[in-house]
Structures are given as structure tokens and as C-alpha cells.
Design a protein around this motif. Structure first.
Motif, PDB file in Angstrom:
ATOM      1  N   ILE B   3      -8.411  -1.361   7.869  1.00 61.14           N
ATOM      2  CA  ILE B   3      -7.996  -0.723   6.614  1.00 61.14           C
ATOM      3  C   ILE B   3      -9.197  -0.495   5.699  1.00 61.14           C
ATOM      4  CG2 ILE B   3      -6.633  -1.065   4.510  1.00 61.14           C
ATOM      5  CD1 ILE B   3      -4.587  -2.515   6.267  1.00 61.14           C
ATOM      6  N   LYS B 316       2.805   5.228   3.791  1.00 59.79           N
ATOM      7  CA  LYS B 316       4.011   4.402   3.818  1.00 59.79           C
ATOM      8  C   LYS B 316       4.906   4.806   4.981  1.00 59.79           C
ATOM      9  CE  LYS B 316       5.642   2.368   0.071  1.00 59.79           C
ATOM     10  NZ  LYS B 316       6.275   2.105  -1.220  1.00 59.79           N
ATOM     11  N   GLY B 319       3.978   3.464   8.189  1.00 58.21           N
ATOM     12  CA  GLY B 319       4.180   2.028   8.402  1.00 58.21           C
ATOM     13  C   GLY B 319       3.314   1.137   7.552  1.00 58.21           C
ATOM     14  N   ALA B 320       2.615   1.691   6.558  1.00 58.96           N
ATOM     15  CA  ALA B 320       1.815   0.827   5.687  1.00 58.96           C
ATOM     16  C   ALA B 320       2.748   0.064   4.763  1.00 58.96           C
ATOM     17  CB  ALA B 320       0.843   1.672   4.875  1.00 58.96           C
ATOM     18  N   SER B 321       2.572  -1.250   4.704  1.00 55.29           N
ATOM     19  CA  SER B 321       3.415  -2.055   3.816  1.00 55.29           C
ATOM     20  C   SER B 321       2.820  -2.017   2.410  1.00 55.29           C
ATOM     21  CB  SER B 321       3.476  -3.492   4.313  1.00 55.29           C
ATOM     22  OG  SER B 321       2.192  -4.075   4.222  1.00 55.29           O
ATOM     23  N   LYS B 322       3.578  -2.573   1.439  1.00 52.24           N
ATOM     24  CA  LYS B 322       3.081  -2.600   0.050  1.00 52.24           C
ATOM     25  C   LYS B 322       1.756  -3.352  -0.008  1.00 52.24           C
ATOM     26  CE  LYS B 322       7.454  -2.243  -2.401  1.00 52.24           C
ATOM     27  NZ  LYS B 322       8.523  -2.951  -3.097  1.00 52.24           N
ATOM     28  N   ASN B 323       1.705  -4.499   0.685  1.00 49.86           N
ATOM     29  CA  ASN B 323       0.481  -5.305   0.669  1.00 49.86           C
ATOM     30  C   ASN B 323      -0.705  -4.528   1.217  1.00 49.86           C
ATOM     31  OD1 ASN B 323       1.476  -7.547  -0.490  1.00 49.86           O
ATOM     32  ND2 ASN B 323       1.901  -8.629   1.425  1.00 49.86           N
ATOM     33  N   GLN B 324      -0.457  -3.787   2.302  1.00 48.65           N
ATOM     34  CA  GLN B 324      -1.553  -3.027   2.910  1.00 48.65           C
ATOM     35  C   GLN B 324      -2.052  -1.935   1.963  1.00 48.65           C
ATOM     36  OE1 GLN B 324       0.478  -2.069   6.587  1.00 48.65           O
ATOM     37  NE2 GLN B 324      -0.946  -3.339   7.763  1.00 48.65           N
ATOM     38  N   ARG B 327      -4.043  -3.567  -0.753  1.00 51.51           N
ATOM     39  CA  ARG B 327      -5.363  -3.924  -0.215  1.00 51.51           C
ATOM     40  C   ARG B 327      -6.257  -2.692  -0.098  1.00 51.51           C
ATOM     41  NH1 ARG B 327      -3.699  -6.753   4.983  1.00 51.51           N
ATOM     42  NH2 ARG B 327      -5.702  -6.031   5.729  1.00 51.51           N
ATOM     43  N   PHE B 328      -5.658  -1.605   0.362  1.00 50.68           N
ATOM     44  CA  PHE B 328      -6.401  -0.351   0.533  1.00 50.68           C
ATOM     45  C   PHE B 328      -7.072   0.064  -0.785  1.00 50.68           C
ATOM     46  CE2 PHE B 328      -6.568   4.304   0.391  1.00 50.68           C
ATOM     47  CZ  PHE B 328      -7.225   4.594   1.574  1.00 50.68           C
TER      48      PHE B 328
END
Lengths: 235, 406
Positions: B3, B316, B319-324, B327-328
Motif C-alpha cells: 500500500i 473501496k 476491497g480496500a477497507s477503511k483502515n487500509q 493508512r494510504f
């Protein structure tokens, strides 16, 4: 055959300036594993809303959506993200690439999120990404940025990306919209091959009746409701 | 690919936006770093002076027949101390300092030098002065008789702006204000009493009564004004940073009749405190500017997020989660912060080389690597703080909202 997608009494009601708009009205649909189906209908009939709901992108106002037996709207954000990532490959209506990434990186992108950015088998991922792009006629454009690709090429990159995680379901909204007749035929051939080889379930939304007739089953949507019709011609 | 690599590519592709955002951080960080470097180097300079000269004492005669004009001038009383009393005063002072050190558990090394745990200091400097009022070039003026080599230690800030210090008993130097008002310049002759004195130099402005005085040697002053063996006051420099001069003052007042010793330690302490408070005030202004920079970064990142709704929705959907997603955006913030911190350090270092010499004479700007660490940490912290809300906001964007533009 087992049921891959089970949509049960799904409603979607939007509140627009105090007025309730029923985008979906008691939609029931069961799609078996390995099916290749299409949904046709006029603009505003609710096709894209239905795709969003079964893809875990939009929450229904009422009803349940089960994918492979799991009610996806009972999952938390992380679980739902993981399910979207691993089970479903999305092909969007318009070009949807990250402009700062090269074609091959765009295709590999879902793998990054699938593995939490951690243990990624980079070599295998990129080999498969290159194979998908080559199959779709873009073997010479692996390192190109989206701005260096035509609309049809960008569409084929986003189609390749949908397959990178070898998902159980492909959800495609007008997947061949930007393609010429020959490319459209090649892409549909590719879909059919994957469908047969991997038993991947395909759900296509399209205005194109000729395209819909190439699928095993066609559903028609009108005013937020769905009608079912077997044998490749719409009801 | 990971990421953070996607974030890196994003930044690599949008270099100008990243540089622009980083520059907002860099400006505030550079100001803070330049203040810190200048304050640190300046404080070292102040401490060096204190360490070299220590605190001071002023010894004046007890007021008997006072001269109001001298008192008004704040430089004496018009009474005198016999020059012969100097050795006694020095002895009382030395004994008091030794007793003070012993009370503090310190060591006495050798006669004439005192110190603590290995550090020896030179003996104190007693700089006697004789003040006399007279008229020069039609102006009332005070003449100061000094022992130059001791005076230059007691008043270490003395400097000549034009000419040189006096070397003979028939030479004088004059204060800047006096020279300006009487149009006196080096080489002129002044009548002091019945003596003709040659002006050898103009004292650089001191913002003290010295600016309107004429200085000659103590011996010459005593001779001209017929005050042999008399002095008006003694300036004492402790020549050690922590000498207990306050206790020495108490002992002198107790044991030497006819004089009053006043410790100047409080003044030095107050000066040091003012220095620290001024630095704190400047730092608080700079921190305020850092906060303003944060708001700027916040706006830029929020704007960037609105411009990247499609991408965020897409990530999203893929498949990117909120946390990812958080972090991004925080990876981006870290990179912007580090870049801003490094640029801020370079700019701050350069700025301190310009500002430092203006604020402190003879300052040696010392740029320690810790300032780079501070700059990078501050830049990163500011950038992350400014990016937290936008990152969380981005993670909460509904995919369908983003999809409207897809």
C-alpha cells in the motif's frame, strides 16, 4: 448446483428532498454457481442499484443478499471489504483506472488489498496480470499509464483487473461499452471461457440485447422490479 | 507492491502538489528550527559570557556627603572609598567566596583560584573607578578614571567604534553620545581641569551612562582632580559562573565599614529569564504559524480527496477497507511531512545564519543533527495531524457517491 447469489425481498428506497423513490421493489433473484446471466432494462430501471447491492457497495433498505450462503449485509467493514475483494470482480460502466499506476499495477491492485499490503506473491501476481492483459490483447501495453491508453484499452485493463483475484463472481456494468465489435466479441469469448473453465458466475448489466443474448439467462428490470426469462431472450 | 508503494507512486506522479503541500509545512518548520538554532546558539553565547566572567558586585561608599547629580546619573554617590582599602575588601570577598564554596561542599584548589570538582577559575577582577564632575567644551560632564585592563574585564562589552583605547595618562576616550553632542573625534584635545588630554577613541554605544562620559586612567583622574588615593566605586567580576557573590556582598557589608556592596546576580538571572521567556514567546508565535500550516495542509488534502472521489470509491469497491484507506492517506501525510521537515531544516539552518548574527554579536551558529530529527518529527507530526480527519473522511466516503462519477 448450489446457489451463489440469493437476493431475497430486497428494497432500496431513496429519500430525495422528502420524496421517497423506490429504486428497487421486492427483488427476488437466485443465481446458481457458474451461471452466466444478464440483466437488461431501460435507464433508471434499477439495474445498477441492484448490482451495487449484491456487490456489497450499497446497503439495501430492506431484504437480504447472500453470497455463497453468507448474508453480506451482516458483515463488518473489514469482512465486507475482504468479501468484495476476494469473491467479486467488478467491471464498471466507465473506465476506472488509477491514473498514477501503470496498466500492470492497476491490474495487480486488488491483490495488494487482498493481502493487506503484506505477504504478496509479487512474481506470481504480476505474471498472472501480464497473462490476463496479453489475453485481452494488451501484452505490449503492460507498462503504459492509463493516459497513454485508448478508451477501449482502458476498459480491457479494468476487465483484466476484475479477474486478478480469481473471484467466484464477476459483476459487470456495460462491460463492452467502449469496445468495437471485434473487441466485444473477443471479450465475450474470454468471459465464456473463464465461465466454463473456472465455473465463475457472471452477472452482466447491459442495454445491448445482442450481448445479453450471448448469456445463458436474461432478466429484465422495469420500475425497480425484476422479471425472469430463460433462454437468452428478454421478457 | 504494497500500500505504501501505491502511495509513493501517487506522490511520484503528483510531484508538484506534494512539493506545494510540503512547502507549507517547510515554511513553519524552518521558522521554528531557525528560532531553536538561534536561541540555542545565542544562549550558549550568553552562558559562555556568564561562565567566563561570572556575576558581579558593585561596591560604593556609604552615602555621607552625596552628589545629587552623580546619584541622578546612577553611577555613584559623590563620596569616596580609600584606595588603600582595596586589599582588605578583596580579602573579605575571597574569604566569603571560599566559605560559600565550602558550605556547598566544593573544593578549593590553590590560593587565588577556586572551583568545583576539577574546574578552576581565575581570581576575581576588582575594577576601581573615580568619578568627577567637570565642564568640557561648555558641557557638564562626568569624567571616569579607570584601570583600563580591569575595566575591559568588568565591562566586557566595551568596544571602540572609532580610534583606539587610551594607553597613556594624557589620553582619554569619550562616550558616543558625548562625542556626537560636542562633535569630538579622535585626535582632538580636551581640557580636563588644567590638563590637555588627547582623545584617542570613541566608545561604541552602550545604552548606559558611559555614553555621556569621558574616561581616562585612574591615576590621571586622581591627579587632575586632586583626589589621590580615592575611588568612587569598585566593579567586581567574580570570574566564575556560580561563585556565591551574594554571600560575599553580605560579608563585605558586615565587615568593611563605610562601603556598601550590592550583588548584581539577580540582574543576570533576570536577564537569563527574560531571554528564555522571549524565546518561549517567539516559539509560541512560530507554533501558531505551524498550526496555520496544518490548516493549509488540511485544506489541500481535503481538496485532493474531493478530487479523488472516483479513486477512493474504486479502491473501496476493489476491497480496500477503511483502515487500509486511512493508512494510504497517512503514508502520503508521512511522506509530505518528512519532505517538509527536511526542507524546513535546510531553510531554518540558512535563516539562522542570517538572523543569528543580527541578534547576537559573535554568535557561532551550531547546527546539530538533533535539529534535523526535530524538524522531520515536527513536519511529520503536523502533516499527520492535518491529515487524520481527511483520511477518516475519505475512508467513510460511500462507494455509491463515488460511483456517481464513475
Amino acid at each position: 448446483m448450489t446457489t451463489m447469489i440469493d437476493i431475497n425481498d430486497v428494497w432500496k428506497i431513496y429519500d430525495v428532498g422528502g420524496e421517497k423513490i423506490e429504486a428497487l421493489r421486492s427483488v427476488n433473484l437466485q443465481i446458481e454457481n457458474g451461471s452466466f446471466i444478464s440483466i437488461v432494462g431501460h435507464s433508471g430501471s434499477g439495474k445498477t442499484t441492484l448490482l451495487s447491492i449484491l456487490g456489497g457497495l450499497t446497503k439495501p433498505s430492506r431484504g437480504s443478499v447472500k453470497i455463497d450462503g453468507t448474508d453480506i449485509w451482516n458483515l463488518n467493514d473489514r469482512q465486507l471489504s475482504a468479501m468484495r475483494n476476494r469473491k467479486i470482480g467488478f467491471i464498471f460502466q466507465f473506465s476506472s483506472l488509477i491514473p498514477t499506476l501503470r496498466a500492470i499495477d492497476n491490474v495487480a491492485l486488488p491483490v495488494i488489498y487482498a493481502n493487506g499490503g503484506g505477504k504478496t506473491d509479487r512474481k506470481a501476481t504480476y505474471e498472472y496480470a501480464a497473462e490476463l492483459l496479453s489475453t485481452l490483447g494488451l501484452g505490449h501495453k503492460l507498462q503504459s499509464f492509463p493516459s497513454e491508453l485508448s478508451g477501449g484499452q482502458q476498459r480491457r485493463v479494468s476487465i483484466a483487473r476484475a479477474f486478478i483475484n480469481r473471484p467466484a463472481i464477476i459483476v459487470a456494468d456495460e462491460p463492452t461499452g467502449d469496445l468495437d465489435a471485434q473487441s466485444e466479441s473477443e471479450v465475450m469469448e474470454f468471459f465464456s471461457r473463464i465461465n466454463e473453465q473456472d465455473k465463475t458466475t457472471f452477472l452482466l448489466v447491459t442495454h445491448n440485447l445482442a450481448l445479453a443474448r450471448m448469456t445463458d439467462k436474461v432478466h429484465t428490470m422495469k420500475d425497480g422490479m425484476i422479471n425472469q426469462n430463460n433462454g437468452g431472450s428478454p421478457a | 507492491m504494497k500500500i505504501y508503494q501505491v502511495a509513493l507512486k501517487e506522490i511520484g506522479k503528483r510531484k508538484m502538489r506534494t512539493l506545494y503541500t510540503s512547502f507549507g509545512i517547510a515554511v513553519a518548520v524552518s521558522m521554528l528550527i531557525s528560532v531553536m538554532i538561534t536561541a540555542s546558539s545565542g544562549q550558549k553565547e550568553v552562558f559562555n559570557v556568564i561562565a567566563r566572567y561570572g556575576h558581579s558586585l558593585t561596591i560604593t561608599p556609604v552615602d555621607k556627603s552625596s552628589s545629587q547629580s552623580l546619584k541622578n546619573f546612577g553611577i555613584g554617590t559623590g563620596s569616596y572609598i580609600p584606595e588603600s582599602a582595596l586589599p582588605d575588601i578583596l580579602n573579605v570577598y575571597q574569604d566569603a567566596i571560599v566559605a560559600g564554596w565550602e558550605k556547598m561542599g566544593a573544593l578549593i584548589f590553590q590560593e587565588g583560584t577556586m572551583g568545583v570538582a576539577g574546574a578552576a577559575f581565575p581570581p576575581p577582577t576588582f575594577a576601581p573607578r573615580l568619578y568627577e564632575e567637570t565642564t568640557v567644551k561648555g558641557k557638564d560632564v562626568i569624567v571616569g578614571g579607570v584601570v583600563l585592563e580591569k575595566e575591559l574585564i568588568a565591562r566586557f562589552w566595551w568596544d571602540i567604534s572609532d580610534g583606539r583605547f587610551m594607553e597613556n595618562d594624557n589620553e582619554v576616550i569619550v562616550g558616543k553620545l558625548f562625542a556626537t553632542l560636542t562633535l569630538t573625534k579622535p585626535g582632538d584635545t580636551l581640557d580636563l581641569g588644567n590638563s590637555k588630554m588627547i582623545v584617542t577613541g570613541i566608545l561604541r554605544e552602550t545604552d548606559s551612562p558611559d555614553d555621556y562620559m569621558v574616561f581616562t586612567s585612574l591615576k590621571a583622574c586622581q591627579t587632575i582632580f586632586n583626589k589621590q588615593g580615592k575611588i568612587s566605586m569598585i566593579n567586581v567580576r567574580a570570574m566564575c559562573p556560580k561563585c556565591p557573590v551574594g554571600e560575599a556582598a553580605v560579608e563585605i557589608n558586615k565587615k568593611v565599614l563605610g562601603v556598601r556592596a550590592t550583588s548584581q546576580m539577580e540582574i543576570a538571572t533576570a536577564q537569563s529569564q527574560i531571554f528564555q521567556k522571549t524565546t518561549a514567546l517567539i516559539v509560541s508565535f512560530v507554533v501558531a504559524s505551524l498550526i496555520i500550516s496544518c490548516i493549509g495542509v488540511f485544506n489541500i488534502i481535503m481538496g485532493a480527496i474531493h478530487g479523488r472521489m472516483r479513486e477512493i470509491g474504486l479502491l473501496k469497491a476493489l476491497g480496500a477497507s477503511k483502515n487500509q484507506l486511512i493508512r494510504f492517506f497517512l503514508y502520503e501525510a508521512v511522506l509530505i511531512g518528512v519532505t517538509g521537515g527536511v526542507i524546513g531544516f535546510v531553510l531554518g539552518g540558512a535563516l539562522s545564519h542570517i538572523v543569528g548574527p543580527i541578534l547576537f554579536k559573535d554568535i557561532v551558529i551550531q547546527i546539530s543533527p538533533r535539529f534535523l530529527v526535530i524538524a522531520v518529527l515536527l513536519g511529520t507530526l503536523a502533516s499527520i495531524l492535518a491529515s487524520i480527519y481527511p483520511a477518516v473522511y475519505a475512508s467513510k466516503i460511500r462507494v455509491t457517491e463515488a460511483f456517481k462519477s464513475l
